[in-house]
Design a protein around this motif. Structure first.
Motif, PDB file in Angstrom:
ATOM      1  N   LEU A 434     -13.428   1.240  -0.018  1.00 58.68           N
ATOM      2  CA  LEU A 434     -12.619   0.022  -0.109  1.00 58.68           C
ATOM      3  C   LEU A 434     -11.330   0.276  -0.885  1.00 58.68           C
ATOM      4  CD1 LEU A 434     -15.450  -2.571  -0.759  1.00 58.68           C
ATOM      5  CD2 LEU A 434     -13.989  -2.443   1.264  1.00 58.68           C
ATOM      6  N   PHE A 435     -11.426   1.069  -1.952  1.00 57.55           N
ATOM      7  CA  PHE A 435     -10.239   1.380  -2.736  1.00 57.55           C
ATOM      8  C   PHE A 435      -9.229   2.167  -1.899  1.00 57.55           C
ATOM      9  CE2 PHE A 435      -8.118   4.525  -5.557  1.00 57.55           C
ATOM     10  CZ  PHE A 435      -7.255   3.639  -6.187  1.00 57.55           C
ATOM     11  N   ARG A 436      -9.700   3.158  -1.177  1.00 59.12           N
ATOM     12  CA  ARG A 436      -8.785   3.955  -0.354  1.00 59.12           C
ATOM     13  C   ARG A 436      -8.171   3.120   0.759  1.00 59.12           C
ATOM     14  NH1 ARG A 436     -10.629  10.207   0.198  1.00 59.12           N
ATOM     15  NH2 ARG A 436     -11.380  10.515  -1.925  1.00 59.12           N
ATOM     16  N   GLU A 437      -8.946   2.178   1.266  1.00 56.79           N
ATOM     17  CA  GLU A 437      -8.417   1.278   2.290  1.00 56.79           C
ATOM     18  C   GLU A 437      -7.277   0.439   1.706  1.00 56.79           C
ATOM     19  OE1 GLU A 437      -8.835  -0.685   6.227  1.00 56.79           O
ATOM     20  OE2 GLU A 437      -9.409   1.231   5.373  1.00 56.79           O
ATOM     21  N   ALA A 438      -7.471  -0.029   0.480  1.00 58.51           N
ATOM     22  CA  ALA A 438      -6.426  -0.822  -0.176  1.00 58.51           C
ATOM     23  C   ALA A 438      -5.172   0.015  -0.394  1.00 58.51           C
ATOM     24  CB  ALA A 438      -6.947  -1.365  -1.506  1.00 58.51           C
ATOM     25  N   VAL A 439      -5.352   1.265  -0.832  1.00 58.16           N
ATOM     26  CA  VAL A 439      -4.207   2.165  -1.046  1.00 58.16           C
ATOM     27  C   VAL A 439      -3.500   2.436   0.277  1.00 58.16           C
ATOM     28  CG1 VAL A 439      -3.527   4.491  -1.745  1.00 58.16           C
ATOM     29  CG2 VAL A 439      -5.205   3.216  -3.104  1.00 58.16           C
ATOM     30  N   GLN A 440      -4.276   2.656   1.322  1.00 60.13           N
ATOM     31  CA  GLN A 440      -3.688   2.931   2.633  1.00 60.13           C
ATOM     32  C   GLN A 440      -2.881   1.736   3.131  1.00 60.13           C
ATOM     33  OE1 GLN A 440      -6.498   4.391   5.504  1.00 60.13           O
ATOM     34  NE2 GLN A 440      -5.110   4.132   7.228  1.00 60.13           N
ATOM     35  N   ASN A 441      -3.440   0.536   2.978  1.00 57.96           N
ATOM     36  CA  ASN A 441      -2.706  -0.663   3.398  1.00 57.96           C
ATOM     37  C   ASN A 441      -1.438  -0.848   2.584  1.00 57.96           C
ATOM     38  OD1 ASN A 441      -4.632  -1.287   5.313  1.00 57.96           O
ATOM     39  ND2 ASN A 441      -5.800  -2.618   3.962  1.00 57.96           N
ATOM     40  N   PHE A 442      -1.514  -0.550   1.286  1.00 58.50           N
ATOM     41  CA  PHE A 442      -0.340  -0.652   0.430  1.00 58.50           C
ATOM     42  C   PHE A 442       0.728   0.347   0.863  1.00 58.50           C
ATOM     43  CE2 PHE A 442       1.900   1.154  -3.253  1.00 58.50           C
ATOM     44  CZ  PHE A 442       2.621   0.045  -3.658  1.00 58.50           C
ATOM     45  N   THR A 443       0.304   1.569   1.154  1.00 57.11           N
ATOM     46  CA  THR A 443       1.246   2.619   1.547  1.00 57.11           C
ATOM     47  C   THR A 443       1.974   2.260   2.841  1.00 57.11           C
ATOM     48  OG1 THR A 443      -0.171   4.268   0.488  1.00 57.11           O
ATOM     49  CG2 THR A 443       1.447   5.087   2.055  1.00 57.11           C
ATOM     50  N   SER A 444       1.281   1.552   3.728  1.00 56.52           N
ATOM     51  CA  SER A 444       1.919   1.185   4.998  1.00 56.52           C
ATOM     52  C   SER A 444       2.870  -0.003   4.851  1.00 56.52           C
ATOM     53  CB  SER A 444       0.844   0.858   6.041  1.00 56.52           C
ATOM     54  OG  SER A 444       0.084  -0.274   5.645  1.00 56.52           O
ATOM     55  N   SER A 445       2.834  -0.666   3.694  1.00 54.49           N
ATOM     56  CA  SER A 445       3.742  -1.787   3.438  1.00 54.49           C
ATOM     57  C   SER A 445       5.092  -1.259   2.945  1.00 54.49           C
ATOM     58  CB  SER A 445       3.127  -2.716   2.392  1.00 54.49           C
ATOM     59  OG  SER A 445       4.071  -3.670   1.951  1.00 54.49           O
ATOM     60  N   THR A 446       6.141  -2.045   3.101  1.00 50.17           N
ATOM     61  CA  THR A 446       7.480  -1.611   2.664  1.00 50.17           C
ATOM     62  C   THR A 446       7.869  -2.205   1.311  1.00 50.17           C
ATOM     63  OG1 THR A 446       8.486  -3.440   3.902  1.00 50.17           O
ATOM     64  CG2 THR A 446       8.290  -1.306   5.031  1.00 50.17           C
ATOM     65  N   PHE A 447       7.134  -3.199   0.843  1.00 54.49           N
ATOM     66  CA  PHE A 447       7.527  -3.862  -0.409  1.00 54.49           C
ATOM     67  C   PHE A 447       6.962  -3.109  -1.605  1.00 54.49           C
ATOM     68  CE2 PHE A 447       7.117  -7.216  -3.695  1.00 54.49           C
ATOM     69  CZ  PHE A 447       8.459  -7.562  -3.791  1.00 54.49           C
ATOM     70  N   ARG A 448       7.809  -2.882  -2.628  1.00 57.78           N
ATOM     71  CA  ARG A 448       7.407  -2.152  -3.818  1.00 57.78           C
ATOM     72  C   ARG A 448       7.908  -2.854  -5.078  1.00 57.78           C
ATOM     73  NH1 ARG A 448       4.878  -0.282  -0.515  1.00 57.78           N
ATOM     74  NH2 ARG A 448       4.450   1.882   0.078  1.00 57.78           N
ATOM     75  N   HIS A 449       7.200  -2.621  -6.209  1.00 56.38           N
ATOM     76  CA  HIS A 449       7.678  -3.077  -7.509  1.00 56.38           C
ATOM     77  C   HIS A 449       8.855  -2.179  -7.872  1.00 56.38           C
ATOM     78  CE1 HIS A 449       7.855  -3.733 -11.837  1.00 56.38           C
ATOM     79  NE2 HIS A 449       7.130  -4.851 -11.641  1.00 56.38           N
ATOM     80  N   ARG A 450      10.059  -2.784  -7.974  1.00 53.67           N
ATOM     81  CA  ARG A 450      11.263  -1.962  -8.105  1.00 53.67           C
ATOM     82  C   ARG A 450      11.295  -1.151  -9.401  1.00 53.67           C
ATOM     83  NH1 ARG A 450      15.163  -6.944  -7.182  1.00 53.67           N
ATOM     84  NH2 ARG A 450      13.406  -7.830  -8.325  1.00 53.67           N
ATOM     85  N   GLY A 451      10.905  -1.789 -10.511  1.00 51.36           N
ATOM     86  CA  GLY A 451      10.955  -1.091 -11.796  1.00 51.36           C
ATOM     87  C   GLY A 451       9.988   0.071 -11.859  1.00 51.36           C
ATOM     88  N   LEU A 452       8.743  -0.160 -11.418  1.00 54.44           N
ATOM     89  CA  LEU A 452       7.737   0.900 -11.469  1.00 54.44           C
ATOM     90  C   LEU A 452       8.058   2.010 -10.472  1.00 54.44           C
ATOM     91  CD1 LEU A 452       5.137   1.983 -12.644  1.00 54.44           C
ATOM     92  CD2 LEU A 452       3.856   0.563 -11.033  1.00 54.44           C
ATOM     93  N   LYS A 496       6.204   2.504 -23.583  1.00 54.24           N
ATOM     94  CA  LYS A 496       7.543   2.679 -23.006  1.00 54.24           C
ATOM     95  C   LYS A 496       7.537   2.296 -21.518  1.00 54.24           C
ATOM     96  CE  LYS A 496      11.108   6.207 -22.240  1.00 54.24           C
ATOM     97  NZ  LYS A 496      11.459   7.644 -22.406  1.00 54.24           N
ATOM     98  N   ALA A 497       6.527   2.722 -20.788  1.00 52.82           N
ATOM     99  CA  ALA A 497       6.425   2.398 -19.362  1.00 52.82           C
ATOM    100  C   ALA A 497       6.255   0.898 -19.163  1.00 52.82           C
ATOM    101  CB  ALA A 497       5.254   3.151 -18.742  1.00 52.82           C
ATOM    102  N   SER A 498       5.477   0.272 -20.040  1.00 53.45           N
ATOM    103  CA  SER A 498       5.264  -1.170 -19.935  1.00 53.45           C
ATOM    104  C   SER A 498       6.564  -1.930 -20.148  1.00 53.45           C
ATOM    105  CB  SER A 498       4.208  -1.607 -20.949  1.00 53.45           C
ATOM    106  OG  SER A 498       3.973  -2.996 -20.871  1.00 53.45           O
ATOM    107  N   ARG A 499       7.340  -1.505 -21.159  1.00 52.86           N
ATOM    108  CA  ARG A 499       8.635  -2.178 -21.424  1.00 52.86           C
ATOM    109  C   ARG A 499       9.602  -1.964 -20.262  1.00 52.86           C
ATOM    110  NH1 ARG A 499       7.780   0.316 -26.375  1.00 52.86           N
ATOM    111  NH2 ARG A 499       9.378   1.886 -25.890  1.00 52.86           N
ATOM    112  N   ALA A 500       9.614  -0.742 -19.707  1.00 52.26           N
ATOM    113  CA  ALA A 500      10.571  -0.429 -18.633  1.00 52.26           C
ATOM    114  C   ALA A 500      10.260  -1.186 -17.347  1.00 52.26           C
ATOM    115  CB  ALA A 500      10.564   1.077 -18.368  1.00 52.26           C
TER     116      ALA A 500
END
Length: 532
Positions: A434-452, A496-500
């Motif tokens: 299920l986790f890999r399925e979620a990652v795969q679906n995310f990877t096929s999407s074009t929307f991303r968190h810009r800062g991260l 630092k990553a959290s603030r950025a």
């Protein structure tokens, strides 16, 4: 396929076998194929075909003939007497179709064989025979490996069709049979005197023939190849020094099922195109699965399962990878046939697939797991490879099996990256799938968190630390230990990553967003390292 006429076929028939009582119309007399039609068949298309109408005689053939005339064939062969077919003769004459009256005592197989010889070009027959020999030699060689014996496959007349690699451990009978392509007469008589053939014809189980040192014969195990009640041939195993193992009868049962299927396919002279992988057809959807089940006489209404078998990355990249794939499929087909004679084995997206239909219930998972373990174990032992297998969920019928293809593929991917597991069911990796399925679906999407996304692209140090942090289940001390850093250094980088990015990694939602991005980054990073 070259066209022939009914006269070409008639010229090869024995005297009195059949007579042409109605000649086909000249315009439509060319024959390009043959067709066997059962009297109850509602859908046969007779166009350009030499039709053998079986299961019905004389006047009772009329309903089937009327159905055939929706697309009239050049000629129809029917058994019966002429006076019984007067009405049929009138019907066919109006359609321009010829009528071949076959003697009621004649053998349909003989007529079909003669028709095939005329209709099928020699190059076709040669190609089918070559495919048969390749398949049977593969069965012989794989069986020899699994049983540490020498193997010969014969037809019903004791003609040698295939054999395993010849070694110095074979006796005089085996040498002579290979050289002459059939067993010497004196040995055939000896085996008959020993009761070997009588026992082989009585049972479908393997039969043991004890050694006869005085006659130069080593111990043997044999099994008869059946098609229904008809004997198609035999498989003979000769021990080569160490004696037969405890599983020899199990392996030989599977080999017999596989070899019988190949001989039946050859006997029917099926089109080369029909030999294309049936796995892809069955897994493509309900309609194709139903068609395959009908043509292969597979029980479609009972539970079914899919097993996928993969090879390690090292094995897949080896110079002999293609050969190993074929050997793995042969080995799997023998084990699968021993488990369920109707099992279908082939390639699917680069892996070996086993479809097991006709299961007794949906609670068949333990037996399927045992089957997969046997294949993996013997492949490692006899082929020198490191395979792994995924046993997909059992579905209620064969027409539903396409629905579990994706989850079985995902499960195989999990097993392939697990250092401790060679065979698994969904229960073993359900959360990971299920986790890999979620990652795969995310990877096929074009929307991303810009800062991260920007941080992972631009700051390798922070990216590595976040990856290690999440791999350590958000445990700072464990992350520091894995990276060889002080805990305070890890605390500083995570803050630092959290603030950025504006993400709170302690919040489940923010943590999930970060985890999906980091998994995508890790996959891309691994590919880049692999190219260097």
């Amino acid at each position: 396929m070259a066209a022939v006429t009914v006269d070409d076929i008639l010229s090869d028939l024995p005297l009195g076998f059949a007579s042409l009582i109605l000649r086909p119309a000249p315009a439509g007399s060319a024959i390009e194929r043959f067709l066997i039609v059962d009297a109850d068949d509602e859908t046969s298309d007779g166009g350009a075909a030499f039709v053998l109408l079986i299961g019905v005689r004389g006047r009772s053939a009329l309903p089937a003939l009327r159905r055939l005339l929706k697309n009239p064939p050049p000629v129809v062969a029917v058994k019966g007497k002429r006076e019984e077919l007067a009405e049929a003769e009138e019907l066919l004459r109006d359609a321009g179709t010829g009528l071949l009256l076959v003697d009621p005592g004649a053998d349909w197989d003989r007529l079909l064989s003669i028709a095939k010889d005329r209709i099928q070009p020699r190059t076709y027959q040669s190609e089918v025979l070559t495919l048969l020999e390749e398949d049977l030699f593969a069965v012989a060689q794989t069986t020899a490996r699994l049983t540490s014996s020498h193997v010969v496959i014969e037809d019903a007349a004791n003609k040698v069709l295939a054999y395993s690699t010849v070694s110095n451990d074979i006796d005089e009978l085996r040498k002579a049979s290979i050289l002459a392509r059939r067993g010497p007469r004196k040995y055939e008589l000896l085996l008959k005197d020993l009761g070997a053939y009588r026992e082989l014809h009585r049972t479908r189980l393997p039969v043991r023939v004890p050694a006869r040192p005085q006659d130069g014969l080593r111990e043997r195990v044999a099994v008869t190849l059946f098609a229904g009640d008809r004997i198609m041939g035999y498989i003979w195993l000769q021990e080569t020094g160490a004696g037969f193992g405890a599983d020899v009868e199990h392996v030989l049962t599977g080999s017999a099922a596989r070899a019988s299927a190949e001989l039946i396919r050859f006997r029917n002279q099926q089109s080369v195109h029909m030999r294309e992988d049936r796995i892809a057809r069955i897994l493509s959807g309900p309609a194709e699965a139903a068609a395959s089940a009908h043509s292969e006489n597979i029980p479609a209404e009972r539970p079914a399962a899919l097993i996928l078998i993969g090879m390690s990355a090292a094995d897949a990249q080896a110079d002999d990878a293609a050969l190993k794939h074929g050997e793995l499929a042969n080995l799997a087909s023998i084990h699968a046939a021993a488990y369920k004679a109707s099992a279908v084995v082939g390639q699917f997206k680069g892996d070996t697939a086993v479809i097991v239909p006709g299961l007794q219930s949906t609670a068949a998972e333990p037996g399927l797991r045992s089957l997969a373990e046997s294949i993996v174990r013997d492949a490692g032992k006899h082929l020198g490879i490191s395979p792994f297998a995924a046993v997909g969920p059992v579905v209620p019928d064969l027409l539903s099996i396409h629905s579990i293809t994706r989850i079985t593929e995902a499960l195989l991917s999990c097993v392939g990256t697990s250092p401790d597991t060679a065979v698994a069911t969904v229960d073993d990796f359900e959360a990971e799938v299920l986790f890999r399925e979620a990652v795969q679906n995310f990877t096929s999407s074009t929307f991303r968190h810009r800062g991260l996304s920007a941080l992972l692209r631009q700051d390798a140090e922070l990216a590595e630390t976040l990856h290690a942090y999440f791999e350590a289940s958000l445990d700072v001390a464990e992350c520091a230990s894995r990276m060889g850093l002080h805990k305070n250094t890890v605390y500083y980088r995570i803050s630092k990553a959290s603030r950025a990015t504006g993400l709170n990694f302690g919040d489940p939602r923010d943590s999930l967003v970060a985890l999906l991005h980091i998994q995508e980054w890790a996959g891309t990073h691994k590919e880049q390292l692999g190219r260097k």
